[in-house]
Design a protein around this motif. Sequence first.
Motif, PDB file in Angstrom:
ATOM      1  N   GLY A   3       0.814  -1.209   0.000  1.00  0.00           N
ATOM      2  CA  GLY A   3       0.000   0.000   0.000  1.00  0.00           C
ATOM      3  C   GLY A   3       0.848   1.258   0.000  1.00  0.00           C
ATOM      4  O   GLY A   3       0.537   2.231  -0.706  1.00  0.00           O
ATOM      5  N   LEU A   4       1.935   1.252   0.785  1.00  0.00           N
ATOM      6  CA  LEU A   4       2.848   2.393   0.795  1.00  0.00           C
ATOM      7  C   LEU A   4       3.462   2.605  -0.583  1.00  0.00           C
ATOM      8  O   LEU A   4       3.607   3.743  -1.051  1.00  0.00           O
ATOM      9  N   LEU A   5       3.813   1.500  -1.249  1.00  0.00           N
ATOM     10  CA  LEU A   5       4.377   1.608  -2.590  1.00  0.00           C
ATOM     11  C   LEU A   5       3.355   2.212  -3.554  1.00  0.00           C
ATOM     12  O   LEU A   5       3.687   3.077  -4.361  1.00  0.00           O
ATOM     13  N   ALA A   6       2.103   1.775  -3.441  1.00  0.00           N
ATOM     14  CA  ALA A   6       1.061   2.288  -4.334  1.00  0.00           C
ATOM     15  C   ALA A   6       0.829   3.784  -4.123  1.00  0.00           C
ATOM     16  O   ALA A   6       0.484   4.504  -5.058  1.00  0.00           O
ATOM     17  N   LEU A   7       1.027   4.248  -2.892  1.00  0.00           N
ATOM     18  CA  LEU A   7       0.817   5.658  -2.575  1.00  0.00           C
ATOM     19  C   LEU A   7       2.035   6.523  -2.881  1.00  0.00           C
ATOM     20  O   LEU A   7       1.958   7.748  -2.795  1.00  0.00           O
ATOM     21  N   THR A   8       3.155   5.891  -3.235  1.00  0.00           N
ATOM     22  CA  THR A   8       4.372   6.640  -3.543  1.00  0.00           C
ATOM     23  C   THR A   8       4.334   7.080  -4.997  1.00  0.00           C
ATOM     24  O   THR A   8       4.274   6.241  -5.897  1.00  0.00           O
TER      25      THR A   8
END
Length: 508
Positions: A132-137
């Motif tokens: 999820g953090l990667l998707a939001l980056t």
Amino acid sequence: MLKLIIWDLDDTLWAGTLADGEAVALHEHRAELVRAFNARGVVSSICSKNDFPTAQAKLTELGLWDEFVFPHIAFTPKPEAIRATLADMQLRAPDVLFVDDNPINLREVAHAIPDIQLLDITDPHADDHLAGLLALTPPGKSRVERYRMLEARKADRAALPALSNHDFLRTCGLRSTAPYLMDNLDFAERIADLINRSNQLNYTGSRVEQAALEARIIDVKAYDSWSIFAWDAYGRHGLVGFIMVDRVAEKLVHFTFSCRIMHMGLEAYALSKVRVKWPEIDTQGWVFDRTDPDWIADADFNDPEVRGAILAEQAPQLMPEPAIRIMFDCQSGGIAHYSRFRPAIEFDHYPRLFAMAMMDDDSWHDQVFPPFLVYGATVDYLDNRWGTRWPLVDLGLYQTCVVRTCIMLIEQQRRMLVVLPPEDAPADKYRAGLNHTPERCRRLNAIWRQAARENPDHVWVLDLADLAGPDEMADVTHFHAGLLRKIAGQVDCWIEAVALGEGAREAA
């Protein structure tokens, strides 16, 4: 905003305990996350209680060693190790995520560094959280090599403990350049990213939308702007700062730097650029080293070698040999920015410019004219563009220079679109103190219209009176973003029409 992930190794990045001599098995999906975060500009480090050579060998075998920066692999307490990593990388704790499987390690780090983000990798949702953090980056550029430079600098600094920081900097060969005003449009996306990512060295606490930033850069009557690029013996640091001054309020809108340049004196270098024009501007309360940075060599962005290297690095889409030149003084960059042909365009910006007076003193021979030229006639309607020859402008000098320009266009087989200023704009839009008046516009515009009639294969005119509303001009030589966009649209149509016409003639 997440900038760094610090990974434990045993039972986190891989299954098993390397320190106990176990055969470990890499969690492939986590290795892919490390690579994916790197590609988006979020780097990874290591904090692991292990033997350094053994862990390095294993990570090298797995093809992962080069994915990490500032690894701390030693049998030492993790809070102290992570504090040192943050100091070495010049990052704030809220921008860092620590990933570990040991709840004791996580609690110790949370107690010592309260603002750091934590992730217990044994949580069944941990991998989903990372995904999820990667998707939001947002998409970014890998910063691994930039942090490699910091690693090399740190190692060399540690080898010279007797030197002060300033003396060490004098050994680094640090150079910097500061593109000014519309030269910054080619870097607007990266400038906006820097402003919105920067916290620690964002002295005005500003945030910005890219379109709003571009409009302010273009509005050279209201805002001064400089971007800061730096390089040294360790490599090229890229865009490291941006400054903008509100000329009406006489205050800094942006004074923002990458944390990578902390303690290098680049804030003082940047402030020296501002002080030339705004000596009294207020920076009280901002804490940075104000020492004159005599270890920084100031490089001129207009030097072809300096400018070429920056553009190759920051705007590689630009053609090395442009086919179009925008010759509109300080407005040139805005027209180029909005053109669909931007990769094929070079644009003027003082002191890189063409002036009609060059046709009088023959200095035009030093200019390079690509096949298509767009010339803003309005800038040369000002007396101060002619030096001591200004009294002759209305007595035949201007017409003589236009004739010589047409001869040059014919001899070199060039095509030129001449953008003419309006002749009936509101009186306060003219610069009468420099003889830029409606009367002069009518006289000199008529000369260009005649040149276009007599040289239809080489000269075209575009009347701004057909495009511009009075609210779209600060004055007859400075335009707002909307009008520059309209001019760019007309330039694009002209290029397509002329190029298409030449192609048809060649085919015949």
